[in-house]
Motif scaffolding. Structure first.
Motif, PDB file in Angstrom:
ATOM      1  N   ASP A 193       0.803  -1.218   0.000  1.00 36.38           N
ATOM      2  CA  ASP A 193       0.000   0.000   0.000  1.00 36.38           C
ATOM      3  C   ASP A 193       0.840   1.273   0.000  1.00 36.38           C
ATOM      4  O   ASP A 193       0.285   2.373   0.054  1.00 36.38           O
ATOM      5  N   TYR A 194       2.158   1.138  -0.064  1.00 37.79           N
ATOM      6  CA  TYR A 194       3.045   2.289   0.114  1.00 37.79           C
ATOM      7  C   TYR A 194       3.681   2.752  -1.197  1.00 37.79           C
ATOM      8  O   TYR A 194       4.014   1.937  -2.065  1.00 37.79           O
ATOM      9  N   ASP A 195       3.880   4.068  -1.300  1.00 43.53           N
ATOM     10  CA  ASP A 195       4.822   4.624  -2.263  1.00 43.53           C
ATOM     11  C   ASP A 195       6.185   4.617  -1.600  1.00 43.53           C
ATOM     12  O   ASP A 195       6.348   5.169  -0.500  1.00 43.53           O
ATOM     13  N   VAL A 196       7.161   3.997  -2.243  1.00 41.80           N
ATOM     14  CA  VAL A 196       8.485   3.839  -1.650  1.00 41.80           C
ATOM     15  C   VAL A 196       9.502   4.609  -2.482  1.00 41.80           C
ATOM     16  O   VAL A 196       9.615   4.406  -3.695  1.00 41.80           O
ATOM     17  N   TYR A 197      10.243   5.486  -1.814  1.00 45.36           N
ATOM     18  CA  TYR A 197      11.295   6.284  -2.445  1.00 45.36           C
ATOM     19  C   TYR A 197      12.618   5.920  -1.787  1.00 45.36           C
ATOM     20  O   TYR A 197      12.721   5.904  -0.561  1.00 45.36           O
ATOM     21  N   ILE A 198      13.638   5.644  -2.594  1.00 44.67           N
ATOM     22  CA  ILE A 198      14.900   5.179  -2.025  1.00 44.67           C
ATOM     23  C   ILE A 198      16.092   5.781  -2.768  1.00 44.67           C
ATOM     24  O   ILE A 198      16.071   5.917  -3.995  1.00 44.67           O
ATOM     25  N   ALA A 199      17.120   6.159  -1.997  1.00 41.67           N
ATOM     26  CA  ALA A 199      18.358   6.685  -2.584  1.00 41.67           C
ATOM     27  C   ALA A 199      19.533   6.235  -1.740  1.00 41.67           C
ATOM     28  O   ALA A 199      19.496   6.285  -0.506  1.00 41.67           O
ATOM     29  N   GLY A 200      20.564   5.792  -2.412  1.00 42.16           N
ATOM     30  CA  GLY A 200      21.783   5.333  -1.753  1.00 42.16           C
ATOM     31  C   GLY A 200      22.646   4.641  -2.792  1.00 42.16           C
ATOM     32  O   GLY A 200      22.459   4.816  -4.002  1.00 42.16           O
ATOM     33  N   ARG A 201      23.585   3.872  -2.333  1.00 39.92           N
ATOM     34  CA  ARG A 201      24.449   3.143  -3.266  1.00 39.92           C
ATOM     35  C   ARG A 201      23.637   2.150  -4.101  1.00 39.92           C
ATOM     36  O   ARG A 201      22.611   1.650  -3.657  1.00 39.92           O
ATOM     37  N   PHE A 202      24.128   1.874  -5.308  1.00 39.69           N
ATOM     38  CA  PHE A 202      23.407   0.984  -6.204  1.00 39.69           C
ATOM     39  C   PHE A 202      23.157  -0.378  -5.570  1.00 39.69           C
ATOM     40  O   PHE A 202      22.080  -0.959  -5.713  1.00 39.69           O
ATOM     41  N   GLU A 203      24.169  -0.905  -4.853  1.00 40.57           N
ATOM     42  CA  GLU A 203      24.000  -2.229  -4.257  1.00 40.57           C
ATOM     43  C   GLU A 203      22.921  -2.212  -3.182  1.00 40.57           C
ATOM     44  O   GLU A 203      22.200  -3.193  -2.991  1.00 40.57           O
ATOM     45  N   MET A 204      22.790  -1.097  -2.489  1.00 38.26           N
ATOM     46  CA  MET A 204      21.729  -0.970  -1.492  1.00 38.26           C
ATOM     47  C   MET A 204      20.365  -0.966  -2.163  1.00 38.26           C
ATOM     48  O   MET A 204      19.430  -1.648  -1.729  1.00 38.26           O
ATOM     49  N   ALA A 205      20.235  -0.195  -3.247  1.00 38.26           N
ATOM     50  CA  ALA A 205      18.960  -0.139  -3.960  1.00 38.26           C
ATOM     51  C   ALA A 205      18.587  -1.498  -4.525  1.00 38.26           C
ATOM     52  O   ALA A 205      17.419  -1.917  -4.472  1.00 38.26           O
ATOM     53  N   GLY A 206      19.561  -2.223  -5.073  1.00 41.17           N
ATOM     54  CA  GLY A 206      19.283  -3.543  -5.605  1.00 41.17           C
ATOM     55  C   GLY A 206      18.828  -4.511  -4.529  1.00 41.17           C
ATOM     56  O   GLY A 206      17.869  -5.270  -4.723  1.00 41.17           O
ATOM     57  N   ALA A 207      19.503  -4.470  -3.376  1.00 39.15           N
ATOM     58  CA  ALA A 207      19.113  -5.341  -2.269  1.00 39.15           C
ATOM     59  C   ALA A 207      17.728  -4.985  -1.757  1.00 39.15           C
ATOM     60  O   ALA A 207      16.927  -5.860  -1.401  1.00 39.15           O
ATOM     61  N   ALA A 208      17.429  -3.692  -1.726  1.00 42.31           N
ATOM     62  CA  ALA A 208      16.115  -3.251  -1.262  1.00 42.31           C
ATOM     63  C   ALA A 208      15.017  -3.757  -2.180  1.00 42.31           C
ATOM     64  O   ALA A 208      13.975  -4.237  -1.711  1.00 42.31           O
ATOM     65  N   ARG A 209      15.225  -3.661  -3.470  1.00 43.84           N
ATOM     66  CA  ARG A 209      14.192  -4.108  -4.411  1.00 43.84           C
ATOM     67  C   ARG A 209      13.890  -5.589  -4.230  1.00 43.84           C
ATOM     68  O   ARG A 209      12.715  -5.990  -4.206  1.00 43.84           O
ATOM     69  N   GLU A 210      14.936  -6.388  -4.072  1.00 41.34           N
ATOM     70  CA  GLU A 210      14.719  -7.826  -3.874  1.00 41.34           C
ATOM     71  C   GLU A 210      13.976  -8.090  -2.568  1.00 41.34           C
ATOM     72  O   GLU A 210      13.037  -8.893  -2.521  1.00 41.34           O
ATOM     73  N   ALA A 211      14.384  -7.416  -1.507  1.00 48.54           N
ATOM     74  CA  ALA A 211      13.742  -7.631  -0.206  1.00 48.54           C
ATOM     75  C   ALA A 211      12.305  -7.131  -0.207  1.00 48.54           C
ATOM     76  O   ALA A 211      11.405  -7.764   0.368  1.00 48.54           O
TER      77      ALA A 211
END
Length: 231
Positions: A193-211
């Protein structure tokens, strides 16, 4: 896209590893909260940085540049700005800008100087009087790296719709320890139900998307410019 010369109003340290840069454009600029610009070192060398200021304040552009290592990519930009009166930038870039088209709760996630991206979004929402339920997670190495902790505390105090969660790699008394992604996944059963905005290192963003996929995130409402560069 605009290419604009900016006067360098100031370059000051937030802390030992992050600089605050204030640029004064020579003409009006247009961008959306959450977009980025490139600093033109040369026609062949253009370096991207999130715009930390809100488009509501179009008279100046604020950048937060993490630069701790001599001769590094970022420190070269800082040194160039410290030695010049002006510099050219190109803007705007990025598709991870603030959306206000649907009344959905928001989750804002920053790693390190990714806070500059979140700052632009937050300042814009505050200026608009937006009171949508919002969670802000900021992950840093240690307390010294959380260079705008005072601002976080003020936001948390003044805006009851906002929940602020600092997360540290190192142990800090009374604070969350671990990765910011693990903290989010621990706190939310579902992100659908959330809009999710994320910024940081590419590896962090990739890990976040998978999780976050495992948490049911709607990827149409998952915003981060890193996703344009990682598959």
């Amino acid at each position: 896209m605009q290419r604009i010369r900016c006067n360098i109003a100031s370059v000051t340290p937030f802390c030992d590893t992050v600089f605050k840069v204030i640029l004064t454009p020579s003409q009006p600029v247009t961008f959306a909260a959450g977009q980025y610009l490139t600093v033109v070192m040369s026609d062949e060398d253009k370096r991207p940085f999130s715009i930390a200021s809100s488009p509501v304040n179009g008279e100046q552009l604020e950048l937060h540049i993490g630069a701790a290592v001599a001769e590094s990519y970022a420190m070269q930009v800082i040194e160039a700005m410290q030695s010049r009166d002006s510099i050219e930038v190109e803007l705007p870039f990025g598709d991870a800008y603030l959306r206000q088209d649907l009344p959905r709760p928001r989750l804002l996630i920053a790693g390190g100087t990714g806070f500059s991206y979140i700052n632009s979004i937050m300042e814009t929402l505050i200026a608009a009087g937006d009171t949508t339920t919002t969670f802000l997670y900021w992950g840093c190495r240690d307390q010294a790296s959380m260079y705008q902790a005072d601002k976080l505390a003020r936001w948390a105090e003044h805006y009851p719709h906002l929940t602020v969660v600092p997360v540290f790699d190192e142990a800090v008394a009374g604070q969350r320890q671990g990765t910011v992604i693990d903290a989010v996944c621990s706190d939310f059963i579902s992100l659908g139900d959330y809009d999710v905005y994320i910024a940081g290192r590419f590896e962090m963003a990739g890990a976040a998307r998978e999780a976050f996929r495992e948490k049911g995130v709607d990827e149409r409402r998952l915003f981060g410019d890193a996703f344009a560069y990682i598959k």
